[in-house]
Design a protein around this motif. Structure first.
Motif, PDB file in Angstrom:
ATOM      1  N   ASP A 124       0.615  -1.171   0.059  1.00 54.65           N
ATOM      2  CA  ASP A 124       0.065  -0.050   0.159  1.00 54.65           C
ATOM      3  C   ASP A 124       0.859   1.199   0.028  1.00 54.65           C
ATOM      4  O   ASP A 124       0.317   2.270  -0.081  1.00 54.65           O
ATOM      5  N   GLU A 125       2.124   1.204   0.274  1.00 54.07           N
ATOM      6  CA  GLU A 125       3.109   2.183  -0.147  1.00 54.07           C
ATOM      7  C   GLU A 125       3.686   2.314  -1.420  1.00 54.07           C
ATOM      8  O   GLU A 125       4.723   3.209  -1.622  1.00 54.07           O
ATOM      9  N   GLY A 126       3.392   1.103  -2.093  1.00 53.12           N
ATOM     10  CA  GLY A 126       4.134   1.276  -3.526  1.00 53.12           C
ATOM     11  C   GLY A 126       5.418   0.756  -3.499  1.00 53.12           C
ATOM     12  O   GLY A 126       6.149   0.654  -4.469  1.00 53.12           O
ATOM     13  N   ASN A 127       5.695  -0.212  -2.505  1.00 54.93           N
ATOM     14  CA  ASN A 127       6.964  -0.978  -2.369  1.00 54.93           C
ATOM     15  C   ASN A 127       6.695  -2.237  -3.227  1.00 54.93           C
ATOM     16  O   ASN A 127       5.847  -2.757  -3.147  1.00 54.93           O
ATOM     17  N   GLU A 128       7.746  -2.845  -4.027  1.00 53.00           N
ATOM     18  CA  GLU A 128       7.769  -4.053  -4.682  1.00 53.00           C
ATOM     19  C   GLU A 128       7.866  -4.976  -3.921  1.00 53.00           C
ATOM     20  O   GLU A 128       8.995  -5.400  -3.265  1.00 53.00           O
ATOM     21  N   VAL A 129       6.964  -5.708  -3.399  1.00 51.82           N
ATOM     22  CA  VAL A 129       6.682  -6.942  -2.615  1.00 51.82           C
ATOM     23  C   VAL A 129       7.510  -8.156  -3.209  1.00 51.82           C
ATOM     24  O   VAL A 129       8.302  -9.036  -2.681  1.00 51.82           O
ATOM     25  N   LEU A 130       7.152  -8.317  -4.305  1.00 54.78           N
ATOM     26  CA  LEU A 130       7.570  -9.500  -5.359  1.00 54.78           C
ATOM     27  C   LEU A 130       7.583  -9.370  -6.866  1.00 54.78           C
ATOM     28  O   LEU A 130       6.620  -8.540  -7.205  1.00 54.78           O
ATOM     29  N   ARG A 131       8.585  -9.796  -7.225  1.00 59.89           N
ATOM     30  CA  ARG A 131       8.537  -9.667  -8.735  1.00 59.89           C
ATOM     31  C   ARG A 131       8.439 -11.198  -9.286  1.00 59.89           C
ATOM     32  O   ARG A 131       9.360 -11.866  -9.049  1.00 59.89           O
ATOM     33  N   ILE A 132       7.881 -11.275 -10.426  1.00 58.65           N
ATOM     34  CA  ILE A 132       7.661 -12.689 -11.207  1.00 58.65           C
ATOM     35  C   ILE A 132       8.195 -12.381 -12.676  1.00 58.65           C
ATOM     36  O   ILE A 132       7.404 -11.923 -13.358  1.00 58.65           O
TER      37      ILE A 132
END
Length: 332
Positions: A133-141
Motif C-alpha cells: 500500500d506504499e508502492g513498495n515492490e513486494v515480489l516480482r515474477i
C-alpha cells in the motif's frame, strides 16, 4: 492498375501480414481478463484505491504475440483458486511493454508504457509486480510460472512473512515438501566439479540451478545437451548447482544451497550469468522454450547485453535476422 498502385497495395498487404504475424494469438488490450481494473495508469492513484478496499496492486507487463503471456492467461487466469484470490485481494492492472499510453509511476514521474517498462528493467513477458500500500515492490515474477508456483507466490504476498522471509526461502520450503529423488541427466557442456570457483579469467560463467522432480529442469538440460546449444559451449564455464545441494561447496566452504539462497533464486530452473569477476550480469528463472533459451545464450555470449540493455528488443532483432537468413523461427 498502375505499377505504383500495385506496389503500394503489395506493401500494404505485406505490412498487414507482418502485423498479424507479430500479434500472434495474443493481444494485450484484447485478451486481458475482464476482471482486470480499467486504469489510467496513474499508479499512485491505483495504489490508493486498492488500499482503500484493503487490497494490494498487481501490475502485469505483457506484449502482443507473447506465447508465455497467452499461457499465463489460458492456464493460470482460468484456475478458480487463482482467479478468486486475485479478484478478492488484488487490483490488477495491465501494461503493454511496448505500448504508448501515458503512465505515472509510484514516484510521480511521467512515462509512456514502453519507457516505464525500461525504467523498471522489465526483461521478460509476462512480468508481474506485486506492490504494497506504499508502492513498495513486494515480489516480482519475471516470466511464466505454472499455476502451483504462481499460487504459492500469491500466498506469500498475502502472508505476514514478506518483511522477514524472502520469497526465495519461502518457496524453497514449499518445494522441499514435494521433493522427490529423481536422477538428472548428464550434460554435454563440461561442468565444473566442486569446490566451485565462480569467476573465470577468460569467459563468462553460466550457473544452472536445478532440483530433483523438475520436468522443466530436464527440458533445459536436454536443450543444453543438444546440437543447437553446442555453438555457445565455448563461451561459458558451466556450473550446475542443486537447489538443495548441501554437499557441493563453493569457494570458502559455502554450500551450493547457501549460495543460491544468497542470490535470491526464487524458481528453478534458473541460469545466472556471471562475468569474469563473478558479478551477475543477467539471469533467467521463468519458463522458456528452446528458441527463447537459445536467444538468452546468444544475448550473453555475444556480449549484446552490454550494448542492448533490453532483452526483448534483442530478441526481436535476432528473430528478424534469422528470418532474413531463411530460417524458420518457431517461438513456441
Amino acid at each position: 492498375m498502375s505499377k505504383s498502385l500495385c506496389f503500394f497495395l503489395a506493401m500494404a498487404i505485406s505490412l498487414l501480414a507482418t502485423a498479424q504475424e507479430s500479434a500472434g494469438d495474443y493481444v494485450v488490450t484484447r485478451d486481458t481478463p475482464s476482471w482486470f481494473k480499467s486504469s489510467f495508469l496513474d499508479f499512485p492513484e491505483d495504489i490508493s484505491e486498492a488500499a482503500a478496499e484493503g487490497k494490494q496492486l498487481m501490475v502485469y507487463f505483457g506484449q502482443d504475440g507473447c506465447p508465455y503471456c497467452k499461457k499465463l492467461h489460458d492456464d493460470n487466469f482460468h484456475q478458480a483458486e487463482i482467479v478468486s484470490l486475485l479478484k478478492e485481494k488484488f487490483d490488477s492492472v495491465a501494461v503493454n511493454m511496448f505500448g504508448d499510453l501515458d503512465a505515472v509511476w509510484i514516484d510521480g514521474e511521467e512515462y509512456i508504457e514502453k519507457t516505464l517498462a525500461r525504467r523498471l528493467n522489465i526483461q521478460f513477458t509476462p512480468t508481474l509486480l506485486f506492490l504494497d500500500d506504499e508502492g513498495n515492490e513486494v515480489l516480482r515474477i519475471a516470466g511464466y510460472q505454472s499455476p502451483p508456483r504462481f499460487l504459492s507466490a500469491l500466498h506469500y504476498v498475502l502472508s505476514d512473512l514478506t518483511d522477514g522471509v524472502s520469497f526465495a526461502d519461502y518457496w524453497r520450503q514449499q518445494a522441499k515438501q514435494d521433493e522427490k529423488v529423481t536422477a538428472l541427466p548428464d550434460l554435454a557442456p563440461p561442468f565444473s566439479a566442486p569446490p566451485y570457483n565462480l569467476s573465470s579469467p577468460s569467459k563468462m560463467t553460466a550457473v544452472l540451478v536445478t532440483q530433483s522432480s523438475c520436468s522443466i529442469c530436464n527440458e533445459w538440460q536436454n536443450f543444453l545437451s543438444s546440437d543447437k546449444a553446442k555453438q555457445w559451449h565455448e563461451a561459458f564455464a558451466y556450473v550446475r548447482l542443486d537447489l538443495f545441494g548441501r554437499d557441493n561447496t563453493m569457494s570458502g566452504d559455502q554450500t551450493a544451497s547457501q549460495w543460491v539462497l544468497d542470490k535470491q533464486v526464487a524458481f528453478v530452473p534458473a541460469i545466472i550469468f556471471l562475468d569474469e569477476s563473478g558479478t551477475e550480469q543477467f539471469r533467467v528463472d521463468g519458463y522458456l522454450r528452446d528458441f527463447h533459451l537459445s536467444s538468452v545464450l546468444d544475448y550473453v555470449a555475444s556480449g549484446a547485453y552490454r550494448r542492448e540493455p533490453e532483452f526483448q528488443r534483442f530478441l526481436q532483432q535476432r528473430s528478424d535476422q534469422l528470418r532474413q537468413q531463411g530460417e524458420n523461427v518457431t517461438i513456441w
